[in-house]
Structures are given as structure tokens and as C-alpha cells.
Design an enzyme around this catalytic site. Structure first.
Site, PDB file in Angstrom:
ATOM      1  N   ALA A  72       0.863  -1.183   0.000  1.00  0.00           N
ATOM      2  CA  ALA A  72       0.000   0.000   0.000  1.00  0.00           C
ATOM      3  C   ALA A  72       0.898   1.231   0.000  1.00  0.00           C
ATOM      4  O   ALA A  72       2.090   1.152   0.360  1.00  0.00           O
ATOM      5  CB  ALA A  72      -0.891  -0.021   1.224  1.00  0.00           C
ATOM      6  N   GLY A 117       0.466  -4.916   1.129  1.00  0.00           N
ATOM      7  CA  GLY A 117      -0.809  -4.934   0.401  1.00  0.00           C
ATOM      8  C   GLY A 117      -0.709  -5.618  -0.951  1.00  0.00           C
ATOM      9  O   GLY A 117      -1.723  -6.061  -1.500  1.00  0.00           O
ATOM     10  N   GLU A 120      -1.243  -9.138  -0.149  1.00  0.00           N
ATOM     11  CA  GLU A 120      -2.670  -9.286   0.162  1.00  0.00           C
ATOM     12  C   GLU A 120      -3.503  -9.349  -1.121  1.00  0.00           C
ATOM     13  O   GLU A 120      -4.469 -10.116  -1.210  1.00  0.00           O
ATOM     14  CB  GLU A 120      -3.125  -8.130   1.063  1.00  0.00           C
ATOM     15  CG  GLU A 120      -2.512  -8.237   2.466  1.00  0.00           C
ATOM     16  CD  GLU A 120      -2.809  -7.060   3.365  1.00  0.00           C
ATOM     17  OE1 GLU A 120      -2.891  -5.917   2.875  1.00  0.00           O
ATOM     18  OE2 GLU A 120      -2.954  -7.276   4.590  1.00  0.00           O
ATOM     19  N   GLU A 140       4.507  -4.775   7.378  1.00  0.00           N
ATOM     20  CA  GLU A 140       3.717  -3.706   8.018  1.00  0.00           C
ATOM     21  C   GLU A 140       4.226  -3.333   9.408  1.00  0.00           C
ATOM     22  O   GLU A 140       4.326  -2.156   9.745  1.00  0.00           O
ATOM     23  CB  GLU A 140       2.235  -4.108   8.095  1.00  0.00           C
ATOM     24  CG  GLU A 140       1.515  -4.100   6.755  1.00  0.00           C
ATOM     25  CD  GLU A 140       1.634  -5.409   5.979  1.00  0.00           C
ATOM     26  OE1 GLU A 140       2.475  -6.272   6.340  1.00  0.00           O
ATOM     27  OE2 GLU A 140       0.882  -5.582   5.011  1.00  0.00           O
TER      28      GLU A 140
HETATM   29  N1  CO8 Z   1       4.478   3.099  -1.101  1.00  0.00           N
HETATM   30  C1  CO8 Z   1       4.843   4.265  -1.702  1.00  0.00           C
HETATM   31  N2  CO8 Z   1       5.934   4.380  -2.477  1.00  0.00           N
HETATM   32  C2  CO8 Z   1       6.690   3.293  -2.656  1.00  0.00           C
HETATM   33  C3  CO8 Z   1       6.382   2.051  -2.062  1.00  0.00           C
HETATM   34  C4  CO8 Z   1       5.203   1.980  -1.256  1.00  0.00           C
HETATM   35  N3  CO8 Z   1       4.796   0.821  -0.676  1.00  0.00           N
HETATM   36  N4  CO8 Z   1       7.327   1.161  -2.409  1.00  0.00           N
HETATM   37  C5  CO8 Z   1       8.191   1.808  -3.204  1.00  0.00           C
HETATM   38  N5  CO8 Z   1       7.826   3.087  -3.358  1.00  0.00           N
HETATM   39  C6  CO8 Z   1       8.498   4.146  -4.121  1.00  0.00           C
HETATM   40  C7  CO8 Z   1       9.734   4.658  -3.408  1.00  0.00           C
HETATM   41  O1  CO8 Z   1       9.388   5.632  -2.447  1.00  0.00           O
HETATM   42  C8  CO8 Z   1      10.525   5.227  -4.570  1.00  0.00           C
HETATM   43  O2  CO8 Z   1       9.992   6.470  -4.917  1.00  0.00           O
HETATM   44  P1  CO8 Z   1      10.988   7.707  -5.240  1.00  0.00           P
HETATM   45  O3  CO8 Z   1      11.765   7.255  -6.442  1.00  0.00           O
HETATM   46  O4  CO8 Z   1      10.059   8.839  -5.535  1.00  0.00           O
HETATM   47  O5  CO8 Z   1      11.851   7.882  -4.062  1.00  0.00           O
HETATM   48  C9  CO8 Z   1      10.194   4.267  -5.711  1.00  0.00           C
HETATM   49  O6  CO8 Z   1       8.999   3.584  -5.322  1.00  0.00           O
HETATM   50  C10 CO8 Z   1      11.273   3.221  -5.930  1.00  0.00           C
HETATM   51  O7  CO8 Z   1      11.538   2.593  -4.692  1.00  0.00           O
HETATM   52  P2  CO8 Z   1      13.000   2.546  -4.036  1.00  0.00           P
HETATM   53  O8  CO8 Z   1      13.838   3.692  -4.493  1.00  0.00           O
HETATM   54  O9  CO8 Z   1      12.828   2.369  -2.558  1.00  0.00           O
HETATM   55  O10 CO8 Z   1      13.557   1.222  -4.720  1.00  0.00           O
HETATM   56  P3  CO8 Z   1      14.593   0.191  -4.100  1.00  0.00           P
HETATM   57  O11 CO8 Z   1      14.924  -0.755  -5.193  1.00  0.00           O
HETATM   58  O12 CO8 Z   1      15.700   0.872  -3.403  1.00  0.00           O
HETATM   59  O13 CO8 Z   1      13.743  -0.606  -2.953  1.00  0.00           O
HETATM   60  C11 CO8 Z   1      11.838  -1.744  -2.058  1.00  0.00           C
HETATM   61  C12 CO8 Z   1      12.628  -1.369  -3.332  1.00  0.00           C
HETATM   62  C13 CO8 Z   1      12.674  -2.685  -1.212  1.00  0.00           C
HETATM   63  C14 CO8 Z   1      10.575  -2.445  -2.510  1.00  0.00           C
HETATM   64  C15 CO8 Z   1      11.503  -0.454  -1.281  1.00  0.00           C
HETATM   65  O14 CO8 Z   1      10.910   0.492  -2.168  1.00  0.00           O
HETATM   66  C16 CO8 Z   1      10.537  -0.676  -0.153  1.00  0.00           C
HETATM   67  O15 CO8 Z   1      10.935  -1.176   0.888  1.00  0.00           O
HETATM   68  N6  CO8 Z   1       9.249  -0.307  -0.354  1.00  0.00           N
HETATM   69  C17 CO8 Z   1       8.264  -0.398   0.675  1.00  0.00           C
HETATM   70  C18 CO8 Z   1       7.787  -1.820   0.823  1.00  0.00           C
HETATM   71  C19 CO8 Z   1       6.801  -1.939   1.962  1.00  0.00           C
HETATM   72  O16 CO8 Z   1       7.129  -1.740   3.103  1.00  0.00           O
HETATM   73  N7  CO8 Z   1       5.540  -2.306   1.617  1.00  0.00           N
HETATM   74  C20 CO8 Z   1       4.513  -2.461   2.579  1.00  0.00           C
HETATM   75  C21 CO8 Z   1       3.753  -1.222   2.796  1.00  0.00           C
HETATM   76  S1  CO8 Z   1       2.591  -1.330   4.119  1.00  0.00           S
HETATM   77  C22 CO8 Z   1       1.257  -2.086   3.421  1.00  0.00           C
HETATM   78  O17 CO8 Z   1       1.299  -2.547   2.318  1.00  0.00           O
HETATM   79  C23 CO8 Z   1       0.038  -2.110   4.281  1.00  0.00           C
HETATM   80  C24 CO8 Z   1      -1.070  -2.904   3.645  1.00  0.00           C
HETATM   81  C25 CO8 Z   1      -2.353  -2.573   4.334  1.00  0.00           C
HETATM   82  C26 CO8 Z   1      -3.379  -2.064   3.339  1.00  0.00           C
HETATM   83  C27 CO8 Z   1      -4.652  -1.827   3.990  1.00  0.00           C
HETATM   84  C28 CO8 Z   1      -5.567  -0.951   3.188  1.00  0.00           C
HETATM   85  C29 CO8 Z   1      -6.254  -1.510   2.028  1.00  0.00           C
END
Ligand code: CO8
Length: 275
Positions: A72, A117, A120, A140
Site C-alpha cells: 500500500a 498490500g 494481500e 507492516e
Molecule cells: N508506497 C509508496 N511508495 C513506494 C512504495 C510503497 N509501498 N514502495 C516503493 N515506493 C516508491 C519509493 O518511495 C521510490 O519512490 P521515489 O523514487 O520517488 O523515491 C520508488 O517507489 C522506488 O523505490 P526505491 O527507491 O525504494 O527502490 P529500491 O529498489 O531501493 O527498494 C523496495 C525497493 C525494497 C521495494 C523499497 O521500495 C521498499 O521497501 N518499499 C516499501 C515496501 C513496503 O514496506 N511495503 C509495505 C507497505 S505497508 C502495506 O502494504 C500495508 C497494507 C495494508 C493495506 C490496507 C488498506 C487496504
């Protein structure tokens, strides 16, 4: 640029061949992360597919070559009040539940990050295939929140309570082999391209069968898994009876009795018509 049959900013739909629709979440700048707006666009895309005649299988995938869905949208969630989070969770769940309850099977085609998400979303699809380059996690709690789109319910039901608890409590990342071993995945492929071919292969195998037979079987499995075995068997009997009201029951059994498509009788089988 290829023409999609449905397109919004971050979601598009293709119907590349008869019976099969592909829904793609395509938000490369954020690794296909799901914001309220993206869920809204998915909702419209699912409704669009539902309105198309004779779709027998749906494939859900992520655009680009880095992620299925990286979770998400953390930027959006970072400022949410509990009321806004309540709406976000409610709405996201309503959308993925539409896939869960769709009239035909849904396959998640996974390559790259499948996190939070995103996992999910994959869990709300009934069948899942993945490339070997995929990464899975429920991160999360590492962000100070918890799963909110069915993860605490569907993950334990799919890979078992013990492993689901470990993944959810630790936020650990696991690879495709681990997820295949523990039952999340139906098939694993070497790379993204062969994974998509595998998803289509599976979709075609489903689409050539009697759609109402598949639909009632889906209902019977999904409802039966939630209730006691006695009522589940009764429910199955009712579903079984209903398929005898279909033209496809006549077609399928006639094909068999006339030995169509065999060496002795090469007359092609009559295809199922979905009625
Ligand atoms: N949300 C928003 N932006 C994201 C997300 C995300 N989940 N994942 C990646 N991005 C963005 C980054 O911010 C980045 O943007 P920018 O270039 O503007 O800085 C771009 O995507 C590329 O990402 P990275 O530069 O971080 O790329 P890397 O290769 O260095 O890393 C990763 C890739 C490991 C995937 C890293 O981006 C990361 O850890 N992302 C977050 C993953 C995460 O924690 N996901 C879980 C989120 S919580 C959740 O999903 C809750 C679910 C509940 C939903 C309930 C409601 C329906």
C-alpha cells in the site's frame, strides 16, 4: 503504444485472447504501490471486466519489470488518521474481495516485489504463479502498522498459521522457493516472460472447461472452506444439481458418449458455450 480495452492512469485491462482478461497495476514510479486512487481505478477495472461477455479467467499482474505490487502507498498512509485508515482498509478490502468473489477464477502473475498490500492482493486471487526473481514479505509491523487488507486472514489460511505468524510478526523477506514450498504458489518460472506464459497457459486450461461448472466449483470450495463439513457437503450437492440445468452439461457428456476427439472418432468436441 498498444491499445488497452480499459485504461486509467495506473490500471489497465487487456483482453489479448478470447475468454482471458489481464488487469495490470501500472504505477512504475512507486513500484505499483496501492493508494486509495489506485484501488479506485482497480475497482473500475474489475467492474469493466465483469461487464465483458464470456470472460472465463482473469490474470492480475504488475506493470514494468520490478514489482508485482510493493505494498500500500506509504506516503499516503503516513498522514492518515484512524478514521481515514478505517476507510482505506474498508475500501481496499471491498476491492480485493471482488476478485475473491469474481464469477471466474483469478490468477496472480507475480514478478519482483510482492509486499504488504501487494501480497494481500495476490492472496485475494485464487491461484498464483511467480517468477524466481520475486520477493515476498509482510513488512507492516516494521512500519509501525499491521496488515489491513486481509493479510492476517488469508495468509494463515494459505500457508498455515505458524509461518504466517512468523512472516507477519518479523516482517522477514522470503523468496519464491520458500513460498512455493509452503503452498502460496501454484507454479514457479525462471523469469518474468516465462511466468506470464505460464499464467496464460493456466488460464487457457481453465477457459476451455465449462464456465458454469468452474463457477459452481469455485463457490463450493470457497463457501465450503468457511463452514462445517456437513453443511459444506450439502452446499456442494446443491451446486452439483445446478450444473445439470446447463447446456454445457449436455454438451460435455455428449462429447464423451460420442467419443469425440478420439483416434476412432476425430470429430472435434463441441465447445462449451457458458450456458
Ligand atoms: N508506497 C509508496 N511508495 C513506494 C512504495 C510503497 N509501498 N514502495 C516503493 N515506493 C516508491 C519509493 O518511495 C521510490 O519512490 P521515489 O523514487 O520517488 O523515491 C520508488 O517507489 C522506488 O523505490 P526505491 O527507491 O525504494 O527502490 P529500491 O529498489 O531501493 O527498494 C523496495 C525497493 C525494497 C521495494 C523499497 O521500495 C521498499 O521497501 N518499499 C516499501 C515496501 C513496503 O514496506 N511495503 C509495505 C507497505 S505497508 C502495506 O502494504 C500495508 C497494507 C495494508 C493495506 C490496507 C488498506 C487496504
Amino acid at each position: 503504444m498498444s491499445e488497452h480495452v480499459f485504461q486509467t492512469e495506473s490500471v489497465y485491462v487487456d483482453i489479448p485472447e478470447q475468454y482471458i482478461a489481464v488487469l495490470t497495476v501500472d504505477r512504475p514510479k512507486a513500484l505499483n504501490a496501492l493508494s486509495t486512487e489506485v484501488y479506485r481505478q482497480m475497482d473500475k477495472a474489475i467492474n469493466f471486466i465483469d461487464e465483458q461477455p464470456d470472460i472465463r479467467c482473469v490474470i492480475v499482474t504488475g506493470g514494468g519489470n520490478r514489482a508485482f505490487v510493493a505494498g500500500a502507498d506509504i506516503a499516503e498512509m503516513s498522514t492518515m488518521t484512524p478514521e481515514q485508515a478505517n476507510y482505506f482498509g474498508f475500501y481496499g478490502n471491498r476491492v480485493v474481495r471482488k476478485l475473491d468473489q469474481f464469477h471466474c477464477p483469478v490468477i496472480a502473475a507475480i514478478h519482483g516485489f510482492c509486499l504488504g498490500g501487494g501480497l494481500e492482493l495476490a492472496l485475494a486471487c485464487e491461484l498464483r504463479v511467480a517468477s524466481k526473481q520475486s520477493v515476498f514479505a509482510k513488512p507492516e509491523v516494521t512500519l509501525g502498522i499491521m496488515p489491513g487488507c486481509g493479510g492476517t486472514q488469508r495468509l494463515p489460511r494459505t500457508i498455515g498459521v505458524n509461518l504466517a505468524k512468523e512472516m507477519i510478526y518479523t516482517g522477514m523477506q522470503v523468496d519464491t522457493d520458500y513460498m512455493e514450498k509452503h503452498g502460496l504458489l501454484n507454479h514457479v518460472y525462471e523469469d518474468q516472460e516465462s511466468m506470464m506464459e505460464g499464467a496464460f497457459d493456466l488460464a487457457r486450461k481453465i477457459a476451455k472447461n465449462a464456465p458454469l461448472g468452474v463457477k459452481h466449483a469455485k463457490d463450493s470450495i470457497n463457501v465450503g472452506m468457511q463452514i462445517d463439513i456437513g453443511n459444506a457437503i450439502r452446499f456442494e450437492s446443491n451446486c452439483f444439481a445446478q450444473v445439470f440445468a446447463t447446456e454445457d452439461q449436455t454438451i460435455g457428456m455428449r462429447n464423451f458418449l460420442e467419443k469425440r476427439g478420439t483416434r476412432k472418432n476425430p470429430t472435434p468436441k463441441d465447445p462449451f458455450i457458458g450456458k
